[in-house]
Structure formats: C-alpha cells, structure tokens
Design a protein around this motif. Structure first.
Motif, PDB file in Angstrom:
ATOM      1  N   HIS A  10       0.821  -1.220   0.000  1.00  0.00           N
ATOM      2  CA  HIS A  10       0.000   0.000   0.000  1.00  0.00           C
ATOM      3  C   HIS A  10       0.855   1.271   0.000  1.00  0.00           C
ATOM      4  O   HIS A  10       0.318   2.379   0.011  1.00  0.00           O
ATOM      5  CB  HIS A  10      -0.958  -0.012   1.190  1.00  0.00           C
ATOM      6  CG  HIS A  10      -1.931  -1.150   1.145  1.00  0.00           C
ATOM      7  ND1 HIS A  10      -2.951  -1.204   0.214  1.00  0.00           N
ATOM      8  CD2 HIS A  10      -2.031  -2.281   1.880  1.00  0.00           C
ATOM      9  CE1 HIS A  10      -3.644  -2.317   0.388  1.00  0.00           C
ATOM     10  NE2 HIS A  10      -3.108  -2.990   1.391  1.00  0.00           N
ATOM     11  N   THR A  64       0.373  -4.068 -10.006  1.00  0.00           N
ATOM     12  CA  THR A  64      -0.884  -3.333 -10.152  1.00  0.00           C
ATOM     13  C   THR A  64      -0.681  -1.845 -10.380  1.00  0.00           C
ATOM     14  O   THR A  64      -1.643  -1.128 -10.640  1.00  0.00           O
ATOM     15  CB  THR A  64      -1.779  -3.534  -8.921  1.00  0.00           C
ATOM     16  OG1 THR A  64      -1.050  -3.187  -7.741  1.00  0.00           O
ATOM     17  CG2 THR A  64      -2.227  -4.980  -8.805  1.00  0.00           C
ATOM     18  N   TRP A  92      -5.134 -13.293  -7.130  1.00  0.00           N
ATOM     19  CA  TRP A  92      -5.426 -11.966  -7.667  1.00  0.00           C
ATOM     20  C   TRP A  92      -6.895 -11.595  -7.461  1.00  0.00           C
ATOM     21  O   TRP A  92      -7.212 -10.459  -7.122  1.00  0.00           O
ATOM     22  CB  TRP A  92      -5.076 -11.913  -9.152  1.00  0.00           C
ATOM     23  CG  TRP A  92      -3.619 -12.010  -9.430  1.00  0.00           C
ATOM     24  CD1 TRP A  92      -2.593 -12.125  -8.518  1.00  0.00           C
ATOM     25  CD2 TRP A  92      -2.997 -12.009 -10.717  1.00  0.00           C
ATOM     26  NE1 TRP A  92      -1.381 -12.190  -9.157  1.00  0.00           N
ATOM     27  CE2 TRP A  92      -1.586 -12.128 -10.495  1.00  0.00           C
ATOM     28  CE3 TRP A  92      -3.477 -11.926 -12.016  1.00  0.00           C
ATOM     29  CZ2 TRP A  92      -0.692 -12.157 -11.550  1.00  0.00           C
ATOM     30  CZ3 TRP A  92      -2.569 -11.956 -13.068  1.00  0.00           C
ATOM     31  CH2 TRP A  92      -1.191 -12.068 -12.834  1.00  0.00           C
ATOM     32  N   ASP A 138      -8.049 -10.115  -4.229  1.00  0.00           N
ATOM     33  CA  ASP A 138      -7.708  -8.707  -4.006  1.00  0.00           C
ATOM     34  C   ASP A 138      -8.368  -7.794  -5.045  1.00  0.00           C
ATOM     35  O   ASP A 138      -7.995  -6.630  -5.175  1.00  0.00           O
ATOM     36  CB  ASP A 138      -6.183  -8.536  -4.054  1.00  0.00           C
ATOM     37  CG  ASP A 138      -5.729  -7.245  -3.383  1.00  0.00           C
ATOM     38  OD1 ASP A 138      -6.345  -6.856  -2.364  1.00  0.00           O
ATOM     39  OD2 ASP A 138      -4.769  -6.618  -3.872  1.00  0.00           O
ATOM     40  N   ASP A 139      -9.327  -8.334  -5.775  1.00  0.00           N
ATOM     41  CA  ASP A 139     -10.015  -7.549  -6.805  1.00  0.00           C
ATOM     42  C   ASP A 139     -10.989  -6.580  -6.143  1.00  0.00           C
ATOM     43  O   ASP A 139     -11.791  -6.965  -5.295  1.00  0.00           O
ATOM     44  CB  ASP A 139     -10.774  -8.484  -7.748  1.00  0.00           C
ATOM     45  CG  ASP A 139     -11.621  -7.739  -8.764  1.00  0.00           C
ATOM     46  OD1 ASP A 139     -11.223  -6.626  -9.173  1.00  0.00           O
ATOM     47  OD2 ASP A 139     -12.680  -8.279  -9.154  1.00  0.00           O
ATOM     48  N   HIS A 140     -10.924  -5.323  -6.557  1.00  0.00           N
ATOM     49  CA  HIS A 140     -11.809  -4.298  -6.006  1.00  0.00           C
ATOM     50  C   HIS A 140     -12.742  -3.747  -7.082  1.00  0.00           C
ATOM     51  O   HIS A 140     -12.894  -2.543  -7.246  1.00  0.00           O
ATOM     52  CB  HIS A 140     -10.993  -3.166  -5.386  1.00  0.00           C
ATOM     53  CG  HIS A 140     -10.108  -3.615  -4.261  1.00  0.00           C
ATOM     54  ND1 HIS A 140     -10.597  -4.049  -3.047  1.00  0.00           N
ATOM     55  CD2 HIS A 140      -8.752  -3.735  -4.185  1.00  0.00           C
ATOM     56  CE1 HIS A 140      -9.582  -4.390  -2.257  1.00  0.00           C
ATOM     57  NE2 HIS A 140      -8.463  -4.222  -2.929  1.00  0.00           N
ATOM     58  N   GLY A 141     -13.331  -4.665  -7.842  1.00  0.00           N
ATOM     59  CA  GLY A 141     -14.321  -4.269  -8.831  1.00  0.00           C
ATOM     60  C   GLY A 141     -13.823  -4.220 -10.257  1.00  0.00           C
ATOM     61  O   GLY A 141     -14.603  -3.904 -11.169  1.00  0.00           O
ATOM     62  N   ASP A 142     -12.543  -4.543 -10.492  1.00  0.00           N
ATOM     63  CA  ASP A 142     -12.021  -4.503 -11.853  1.00  0.00           C
ATOM     64  C   ASP A 142     -12.742  -5.489 -12.764  1.00  0.00           C
ATOM     65  O   ASP A 142     -13.097  -5.164 -13.906  1.00  0.00           O
ATOM     66  CB  ASP A 142     -10.521  -4.821 -11.865  1.00  0.00           C
ATOM     67  CG  ASP A 142      -9.675  -3.719 -11.256  1.00  0.00           C
ATOM     68  OD1 ASP A 142     -10.221  -2.635 -10.956  1.00  0.00           O
ATOM     69  OD2 ASP A 142      -8.464  -3.941 -11.064  1.00  0.00           O
ATOM     70  N   GLU A 158     -15.739  -6.971 -12.374  1.00  0.00           N
ATOM     71  CA  GLU A 158     -17.135  -6.557 -12.564  1.00  0.00           C
ATOM     72  C   GLU A 158     -17.223  -5.391 -13.542  1.00  0.00           C
ATOM     73  O   GLU A 158     -18.178  -5.276 -14.323  1.00  0.00           O
ATOM     74  CB  GLU A 158     -17.755  -6.168 -11.222  1.00  0.00           C
ATOM     75  CG  GLU A 158     -19.230  -5.787 -11.306  1.00  0.00           C
ATOM     76  CD  GLU A 158     -19.793  -5.371  -9.956  1.00  0.00           C
ATOM     77  OE1 GLU A 158     -21.003  -5.066  -9.895  1.00  0.00           O
ATOM     78  OE2 GLU A 158     -19.026  -5.355  -8.964  1.00  0.00           O
ATOM     79  N   HIS A 165     -16.090 -13.420 -11.176  1.00  0.00           N
ATOM     80  CA  HIS A 165     -14.946 -14.249 -10.831  1.00  0.00           C
ATOM     81  C   HIS A 165     -15.167 -15.690 -11.296  1.00  0.00           C
ATOM     82  O   HIS A 165     -14.232 -16.342 -11.795  1.00  0.00           O
ATOM     83  CB  HIS A 165     -14.715 -14.223  -9.327  1.00  0.00           C
ATOM     84  CG  HIS A 165     -14.214 -12.909  -8.823  1.00  0.00           C
ATOM     85  ND1 HIS A 165     -13.785 -12.727  -7.522  1.00  0.00           N
ATOM     86  CD2 HIS A 165     -14.050 -11.703  -9.431  1.00  0.00           C
ATOM     87  CE1 HIS A 165     -13.392 -11.471  -7.351  1.00  0.00           C
ATOM     88  NE2 HIS A 165     -13.555 -10.836  -8.490  1.00  0.00           N
TER      89      HIS A 165
END
Length: 242
Positions: A45, A68, A191, A194-198, A200, A206
């Motif tokens: 982060h 990323t 991966w 840890d996906d935050h909406g990419d 979708e 998924h």
C-alpha cells in the motif's frame, strides 16, 4: 562453461505477481530459478522507495513480472522503477536476455525509449491475441489484466496485438509481453481475492473467469512451453536440451 546450469531471475515487482507457469517452463528447459521480491507484501500500500536489486550479470535471463501500479507513476519512477529500468539497460548491454510480462513489458518499453500511457480501454480476462510470429508467441486467448499500453521503443518490432493494444515486441535479445502467460487457476485466485471491482467493471464475474481458466488450462500449458522455448531459442539464442 560446460555443465553449468543456465540461470533465470524472476523479478516479482509485486509480491503476489509470481512466476507460476513461466517458472515451470524455464525449469523444464534446464534453468535454475532465482526470485527477487521488489515490493513485499508489507509495502503493497506504499510501494515507493529505494530498492537494491541483484547483480544482473549473474544471470542468463531476467524476467520482470507484473504489478498493479503504473510504470509512469511519479513516486515509483523517482525510486525503484528508474533503478530497475537501468538494471534492464545494463543487462541488455551485457547480452543478457530479457522477458517482460505486463508491467514488466511496459517497464522494458519505457526503459528502451518507448512510452507507456493509460489505455482507452482496459483488458481483463481471456482475450484473443493475433501473432505474426506463432513460432515465438503463439496466438490465441491469453490472460490479461491491465489498464495501460505502450508505444514501441525505437528499433523494436511488434509481433502480436489484440483489438485494443500491442501485445508483444522484440528488441534485440528482449521480448516484451502485455499479457500474462504465467497465469494458472491458483495464481488467479490470489489476484481475484484482491479484486476491487475490476472484473465486474468489464462485465464479468470471478466464476466466469475461473471457469474459462480451467477450460483453457491444457491449451495454455502447451502454449506457455512453446513461448518459452521460442524465446530462449529465437530471441535469447540459447541451446536447449532436446
């Protein structure tokens, strides 16, 4: 140096972007494998900072892998990305072969005089890649997860593309890939966790991506082996065991 195994160094630019299928393919071709984590989990982060890289002269091949972040992010460019780009230039000057993957491919483009910018359209999931050199980069569906694209460095030859972006170029003993040949189901699950909406955001789930990954697993395994052998023999100039 008869009897001395060839060595490949995988640069894990992000801790979760591992060599996976690529590591298997290099091992099958007689390579000893080293890995170096550029940004460890505890720095994920806050990835900026100075990094002391291994000596590239100890390796026959270096493979910068994915991440990323953007290679043009000023905070990274001012720290380890510039250091890694210089490492790539030093390695190329010394005759060491380079294979870049996604972020790693973009880093190679930027290091050798190309540019990297935000793409008009992201590519996520299994995307068709058309190849001019199937003996080197087999065409077909390859896994993608990227938001940026490169322009070619001076003297580079594009050898593969998708509908949205350049997918592979050759420059001397360097091969850059925009796609992820290393991905298998196990790596993809890491991966996706840890996906935050990419996913979708491109209209997929998924489950759909994992199902497609399972369907393509045998075909991808064959094409990854062909890609690595093609790179080693036609770009890197290595003699491989029969």
């Amino acid at each position: 140096m008869s009897g001395v195994a060839s060595k490949v160094l995988f640069l894990l630019n992000e801790h979760s972007a591992t060599e996976a299928l690529l590591g298997d393919a290099f091992a099958e071709n007689g390579f000893d494998i080293d890995t170096f984590v550029v940004v460890p989990a505890e720095k994920a982060h806050d990835p900026a900072g100075d990094v002391t890289f291994p000596d590239p002269l100890g390796y026959d091949v270096i493979v910068p892998l994915g991440a990323t972040w953007a290679v043009y992010n000023p905070a990274l460019l001012d720290t380890w990305v510039s250091t890694e780009m210089q490492m790539m230039r030093d390695a190329a000057e010394a005759g060491i072969a380079l294979l870049g993957v996604c972020f790693g491919g973009q880093l190679l483009a930027q290091a050798f005089g190309g540019t990297v910018e935000r793409a008009p359209r992201q590519e996520i999931g299994w995307c068709d890649v058309t190849s001019d050199r199937p003996d080197l980069v087999p065409g077909g569906p390859w896994f993608q997860w990227h938001f940026d694209r490169w322009t070619l460095p001076p003297g580079a030859t594009e050898i593969a593309r998708s509908a949205n972006a350049s997918q592979a170029f050759v420059l001397g003993r360097t091969l850059a890939l925009q796609f992820h040949p290393e991905v298998d189901a196990d790596l993809l699950k890491v991966w996706l966790a840890d996906d935050h909406g990419d996913v979708e955001g491109v209209g997929l789930t998924h489950e759909e991506i994992l199902t497609r990954t399972d369907e393509l697993a045998d075909d991808v395994a064959v094409r990854v082996r062909a890609l690595v052998r093609g790179f080693l023999t036609r770009v890197a100039g290595h003699s491989l065991p029969s």
